[in-house]
Design an enzyme around this catalytic site. Structure first.
Site, PDB file in Angstrom:
ATOM      1  N   CYS A  90       8.708  -5.759  -7.965  1.00  0.00           N
ATOM      2  CA  CYS A  90       9.305  -7.094  -7.976  1.00  0.00           C
ATOM      3  C   CYS A  90       8.355  -8.142  -7.403  1.00  0.00           C
ATOM      4  O   CYS A  90       8.528  -9.333  -7.655  1.00  0.00           O
ATOM      5  CB  CYS A  90      10.622  -7.090  -7.203  1.00  0.00           C
ATOM      6  SG  CYS A  90      10.474  -6.579  -5.484  1.00  0.00           S
ATOM      7  N   GLU A 154       5.673  -3.199   5.213  1.00  0.00           N
ATOM      8  CA  GLU A 154       6.757  -2.494   4.510  1.00  0.00           C
ATOM      9  C   GLU A 154       6.184  -1.246   3.849  1.00  0.00           C
ATOM     10  O   GLU A 154       5.027  -1.218   3.449  1.00  0.00           O
ATOM     11  CB  GLU A 154       7.464  -3.417   3.524  1.00  0.00           C
ATOM     12  CG  GLU A 154       6.648  -3.832   2.322  1.00  0.00           C
ATOM     13  CD  GLU A 154       6.796  -2.930   1.113  1.00  0.00           C
ATOM     14  OE1 GLU A 154       7.605  -1.996   1.121  1.00  0.00           O
ATOM     15  OE2 GLU A 154       6.066  -3.150   0.155  1.00  0.00           O
TER      16      GLU A 154
END
Length: 170
Positions: A90, A154
């Site tokens: 994304c 992340e």
């Protein structure tokens, strides 16, 4: 560091791990791989991400998992690309290729991105980044470690890179 002093950085065994690697005139290992015709090849990555492109463009350029086999086959059939990995999330779309010629591979990947997304090259050219050889490898390490993520550190990207690699190996 004792280990660094006790052995050379490039050992003979390293050559067995790198197909096409050989020693140059100075004795250093030239790790560039060559194709079937003996031409040297390079690693090139082209992409857009959340920092270089607006969300609307990223959404347009994203390659769904269901289209990945077709995308990889298309890339593999390009004249200057011998191997490819497509990382489409994304927040980024990146194409890593083993290229016979940098400029030819750049054009092949740019054209691929244009054809697959339906976006004209001039629509995304200003947002496109490219890394070559060691810079491409460094970029991949930054991506995998989460340093190049929207949220630094992340770890979801690690699984996404692994899946992209596995898809390219099928």
């Amino acid at each position: 560091d004792q280990r660094a002093k006790s052995r050379p950085v490039h050992r003979t065994a390293d050559l067995e791990l790198l197909p096409g690697a050989r020693r140059d005139r100075s004795g250093d290992v030239d790790s560039a791989r060559s194709n079937r015709n003996g031409q040297l090849m390079s690693v090139v990555v082209l992409g857009v991400n959340q920092r270089t492109a607006p969300l609307s463009l990223l959404e347009r350029m994203t390659i769904p998992v269901s289209h990945l086999p077709k995308a990889l086959a298309d890339l593999g059939g390009r004249p200057h690309v011998s191997e490819a990995v497509v990382l489409s999330t994304c927040n980024r779309i990146e194409v890593y290729v083993h290229a016979e010629k940098f400029h030819g591979a750049y054009q092949d990947v740019r054209d691929f991105l244009s054809q697959f997304s339906g976006a004209a090259p001039e629509d995304f050219a200003d947002h496109l980044y490219v890394h070559y050889d060691t810079d491409a490898v460094q970029h991949l390490f930054e991506v995998v470690s989460g340093l190049d993520s929207a949220v630094v550190g992340e770890h979801e990207i690690q699984g996404q890179v692994k899946k992209a690699w596995q898809a390219s190996a099928e």
